[in-house]
Enzyme design. Sequence first.
Site, PDB file in Angstrom:
ATOM      1  N   LYS A 117       0.567  -1.351   0.191  1.00  0.00           N
ATOM      2  CA  LYS A 117       0.172   0.133   0.141  1.00  0.00           C
ATOM      3  C   LYS A 117       0.806   1.353   0.018  1.00  0.00           C
ATOM      4  CE  LYS A 117      -3.513   2.646   3.224  1.00  0.00           C
ATOM      5  NZ  LYS A 117      -3.808   2.801   4.444  1.00  0.00           N
TER       6      LYS A 117
ATOM      7  N   ASP B 135      -2.340  10.283   4.005  1.00  0.00           N
ATOM      8  CA  ASP B 135      -3.518  10.082   4.209  1.00  0.00           C
ATOM      9  C   ASP B 135      -4.358  10.968   4.952  1.00  0.00           C
ATOM     10  OD1 ASP B 135      -6.276   9.210   4.457  1.00  0.00           O
ATOM     11  OD2 ASP B 135      -5.209   7.286   5.904  1.00  0.00           O
TER      12      ASP B 135
ATOM     13  N   LYS C  30      -9.406  12.843   9.016  1.00  0.00           N
ATOM     14  CA  LYS C  30      -8.627  12.511  10.222  1.00  0.00           C
ATOM     15  C   LYS C  30      -8.720  13.919  11.499  1.00  0.00           C
ATOM     16  CE  LYS C  30      -5.777   8.928   8.911  1.00  0.00           C
ATOM     17  NZ  LYS C  30      -6.312   7.598   9.172  1.00  0.00           N
TER      18      LYS C  30
ATOM     19  N   ASP D 242       1.395   6.088   5.834  1.00  0.00           N
ATOM     20  CA  ASP D 242       0.801   4.964   4.882  1.00  0.00           C
ATOM     21  C   ASP D 242       0.691   4.423   4.252  1.00  0.00           C
ATOM     22  OD1 ASP D 242      -1.737   4.463   5.761  1.00  0.00           O
ATOM     23  OD2 ASP D 242      -2.371   5.379   4.640  1.00  0.00           O
TER      24      ASP D 242
ATOM     25  N   ASP E 281     -12.179   7.269   4.507  1.00  0.00           N
ATOM     26  CA  ASP E 281     -10.702   6.605   4.991  1.00  0.00           C
ATOM     27  C   ASP E 281     -10.473   5.746   5.254  1.00  0.00           C
ATOM     28  OD1 ASP E 281      -8.494   7.494   6.556  1.00  0.00           O
ATOM     29  OD2 ASP E 281      -9.719   7.879   8.748  1.00  0.00           O
TER      30      ASP E 281
ATOM     31  N   GLU F   9      -9.803   4.405   2.254  1.00  0.00           N
ATOM     32  CA  GLU F   9      -9.438   3.758   0.821  1.00  0.00           C
ATOM     33  C   GLU F   9      -8.130   3.015   0.456  1.00  0.00           C
ATOM     34  OE1 GLU F   9      -5.273   4.805   3.138  1.00  0.00           O
ATOM     35  OE2 GLU F   9      -7.302   6.095   3.838  1.00  0.00           O
TER      36      GLU F   9
ATOM     37  N   ARG G 211      -7.327  -0.078   1.052  1.00  0.00           N
ATOM     38  CA  ARG G 211      -8.677  -0.804   0.705  1.00  0.00           C
ATOM     39  C   ARG G 211      -8.755  -0.455  -0.543  1.00  0.00           C
ATOM     40  NH1 ARG G 211     -12.593  -1.347   5.240  1.00  0.00           N
ATOM     41  NH2 ARG G 211     -10.705  -0.493   6.088  1.00  0.00           N
TER      42      ARG G 211
END
Length: 505
Positions: A268, A273, A280, A291, A350, A352, A354
């Site tokens: 990933k 993020d 967030k 991330d 959030d 994201e 996946r």
Amino acid sequence: MDFSIKPVAAKTGFTTIKTGCIAVAVFENKALSAAAKALDTKGEILAALKSGDLTGKPGSTLLLRNLAGSSADRVLLVGLGKQDAVSEKDFLAALQATARAFATLGTSDAVVAFPFDIVAKRDTSWAIGSFILAARDGAYRSDTMKSKKEPASSGVKKVAFAVDAKEAGISKSAIAQAVATANGIDLTKELGNLPANVCTPTYLANTAKKLAREFKMTAEILDRKQIQALKMGSFLSVTNGSVEPPKFIVLKHSGGKAKEAPIVLVGKGITFDSGGISIKPGAAMDEMKYDMGGAAAVLGTMRAIAEMKLPLNVIMVIPSCENMPSGSATKPGDIVTSMSGQTIEVLNTDAEGRLVLCDALTYVERFKPAVVIDAATLTGACITALGHHNSGLFTRNDDAHDALAEELLTAGKIAGDTAWRMPIEDRYQEQLKSNFADMANIGGPAGGSVTAACFLERYTRKYLWAHLDIAGTAWRSGAAKGSTGRPVPLLTTFLIGRARTAKAK
């Protein structure tokens, strides 16, 4: 730091080793290791233990100078704990203490003369590798962006391991593998620690191209138009709010036979993020530069195995972009179509990771892989479940996936980079139902790490697959904030094991 092997033909050979410092082991019951006994011709080491100057507890140290029975300038006594029950934890504490002591010595060379096979179910190769990783971890500095660099250690620069002459060959191989792994870990740390305005998707792509040039691998970088042509609507939905161009990064290490099915690593690569429209909280949002920990880890792993020249075919895939809020960002309630043709209702922007991974997991079908492993800082729920010690390991429940899970768990134990198996069951899949699309991208707060894995599982049914949720292990917060380099040791050890198995066939 350079590492080498110093063969010792007999126990008495320790007395003739000329070096700035020789490190030997002692125990809590005032017992001495073979090397310590050989050096203690005048009883000075035993006297230090009896006087209480050194307890022998794991990681305790005492430096002696000009010891009568030694040709070394200094002798570093290092406690290993109880002689008949030296645990892995005790031994690692001793190695770390030795590495710290070496960093401040006024000499450039040293020898480690421990009983390397004293830990049950561990061998000399493990002990040597563990010391190298500990020493390199202590030497790492995250000062790339500082105008004034931190001063380099003025201590030991060359370390030799005193081993039986019969083990010299295998010990040299252990050094080579450990150094390559450490180099991979350092790359992963560096990428993770760089700020998001530097380590962008383009930066990750350029890193892959640099590795390809240096180690004769093949890199392919897909830009937005190519990603659109592949109909990766789920991946692209995450990029909608950002001006940074997305990159789909492919790196190939072709060390195996031409027609041998590859092992595929997917990372990933969300370089920042914000949470998107589902933004967030502001506190600790800076840590969302981490991330892309999965992407950093698979890049570090590729560097390590390329340096080792592992006889395997390994392909790395990274879907990389930013997740930002703006007028063009994907909104909660939007429905997107993944590369597989399945539709997804985005209930929370959030979640994201996946969304980018599912298209990557569909893309890798073209490689007809032997196995696919993805690594992702996917869910805070995994931290709630497992804390910061174990990565979450998810696979399907059948014989082939059970064997893969055991293989990965064993690799983690060998490497000291452990994982814990979590469930994937149809009952959890029910939480992903949507009234308007084939699935929702979240399943509610209950079992959040499991439902995230269940989401990914829907895109992996054509091959053997495992998912590593590294949200709790890829970085540290607080005063020691920084990338850990995990799970490079686990993945590298897994691939070394696969290479050995392939060679044995």
